[in-house]
Design an enzyme around this catalytic site. Structure first.
Site, PDB file in Angstrom:
ATOM      1  N   ASP A  91      38.407  13.993   5.478  1.00 34.19           N
ATOM      2  CA  ASP A  91      38.923  12.637   5.348  1.00 34.19           C
ATOM      3  C   ASP A  91      37.918  11.534   5.680  1.00 34.19           C
ATOM      4  O   ASP A  91      38.296  10.369   5.766  1.00 34.19           O
ATOM      5  CB  ASP A  91      40.172  12.454   6.209  1.00 34.19           C
ATOM      6  CG  ASP A  91      39.895  12.651   7.696  1.00 34.19           C
ATOM      7  OD1 ASP A  91      38.889  13.285   8.036  1.00 34.19           O
ATOM      8  OD2 ASP A  91      40.710  12.180   8.511  1.00 34.19           O
ATOM      9  N   GLU A  92      36.645  11.869   5.867  1.00 30.04           N
ATOM     10  CA  GLU A  92      35.678  10.801   6.133  1.00 30.04           C
ATOM     11  C   GLU A  92      34.289  11.190   5.640  1.00 30.04           C
ATOM     12  O   GLU A  92      33.953  12.368   5.529  1.00 30.04           O
ATOM     13  CB  GLU A  92      35.632  10.433   7.616  1.00 30.04           C
ATOM     14  CG  GLU A  92      35.183  11.543   8.530  1.00 30.04           C
ATOM     15  CD  GLU A  92      35.022  11.080   9.976  1.00 30.04           C
ATOM     16  OE1 GLU A  92      34.534   9.951  10.218  1.00 30.04           O
ATOM     17  OE2 GLU A  92      35.383  11.864  10.861  1.00 30.04           O
TER      18      GLU A  92
END
Length: 359
Positions: A107-108
């Site tokens: 997610d990053e």
């Protein structure tokens, strides 16, 4: 600093990623406090929605504590294949803007957009466009930090969460860092922050007033890193396709494990999960690490490094089982077991090194 040569770095971070995917896919969950993880007493929260975070629920918190903080908490079992697919969607969007993408997790990621595929001169506009495209294609929100290095971009991405973005310009870096508590620095955890506080160092400005020699004396190599980030300096490049340092899997048990047989049985799914990843990626490793958390939450690790890469699951099992025997006799019950494989390479990497040596 030569501002003409300044890089443009974006740190993109999805907002409450796992929980947001669950709320997207199940309208009943929208607006409710949601925890992704195990609802059982010995479970752990993997992710929490913003509604749950308002009650103090956080990832890695035990499910029992989470329920005490938020009696109305709704637990959802994780669906990692779904999260991986959404992550692939997001990274395909990144790739439309730059090939310099360094994923940190599902997610990053960091993006270097100094030179970008869209020919946009503004990193702020690029971040806005990427976030809009993520929302349009996935119905999920992302936050972004924009700055001239990775350290500041990471800090900036937390500043307007959720669904926002924040810029730290070259002329603002020193002042921004000076006003932060050292515990707000990415990479400085509670224990290190407490040690710094004990030395009279509470803010970025306090940290900047220390010599590099003093910080190295107290914190070793990390002291040099603290010296530079206190000056808003971070020359690390965005590294595409970053090789994972380790592969791991762990399990928290509903009842404490008390015998050697139970330990062997409990560890087996973790071993199989790690080796399955090795087979999919072609990665192999030399170092096997056993992680153990006892019933009183005391945590220990045991490691063994081989001369060559692990050839198969059976060898990894033998090493892990040998590490298990070092725990005997058990001083207390075991609530969590995990295993990880590090010193990762592909067999082709190893062969290349051997040929280079011979030549």
């Amino acid at each position: 600093m030569d501002f003409a040569e300044t890089r443009k770095i974006i740190h993109l971070d999805m907002d409450a990623f796992y929980a947001s995917v669950e709320q997207r896919d199940n309208p009943v969950l929208r607006g409710k406090p949601v925890a992704v993880g195990g609802a059982r007493q010995r479970g752990v929260v993997a992710a929490a929605s913003y509604e749950a975070r308002q009650f103090g629920v956080r990832s890695a918190m035990s499910s029992a504590v989470a329920v005490r903080k938020c009696p109305g908490l709704v637990f959802v079992k994780p669906r990692f294949e779904v999260y991986k697919e959404v992550s692939r969607q997001i990274r395909s969007i990144f790739a439309e803007y730059t090939p310099l993408i360094e994923p940190l997790s599902l997610d990053e990621a960091y993006l270097d957009v100094t030179e970008n595929l869209r020919g946009l001169g503004s990193a702020t506009r690029i971040a806005e466009a990427i976030r809009a495209e993520i929302l349009q294609k996935t119905q999920l929100t992302a936050s972004a930090g924009i700055s001239y290095n990775k350290f500041l971009a990471k800090l900036a991405s937390d500043y307007r969460k959720p669904n926002g973005q924040f810029v730290i310009r070259p002329s603002q870096g020193l002042a921004f860092v000076a006003g932060l508590a050292v515990g707000q620095f990415h990479g400085i955890g509670p224990a290190t922050a407490a040690r710094l506080n004990g030395l009279g160092i509470f803010t970025g400005l306090d940290l900047r007033q220390q010599t590099e020699a003093f910080l190295r004396q107290h914190f070793g190599k990390a002291g040099s890193h603290y010296y530079h980030i206190a000056r808003a300096q971070d020359n690390r490049p965005v590294v595409p396709d970053r090789l994972r340092k380790s592969i791991g899997s762990e399990t928290t048990f509903e009842q404490d494990l008390l015998t050697h047989e139970q330990l062997v049985t409990g560890l087996q799914p973790c071993l199989e999960a790690v080796w399955s990843h090795c087979q999919r990626t072609g990665l192999r490793g030399r170092t096997v690490t056993l992680k153990v958390k006892y019933t009183d939450f005391q945590q220990i690790t045991r490691s063994r490094t081989l001369l060559g890469l692990l050839p198969n699951l059976e060898t990894m099992q033998q090493v892990a089982h040998a590490l298990l025997t070092t725990l005997l006799p058990l001083p207390k019950g075991v609530r969590l077991l995990g295993v990880s494989l590090s010193s990762l390479e592909t067999p082709e990497d190893t062969l290349g090194k051997q040929l280079a040596f011979l030549l």
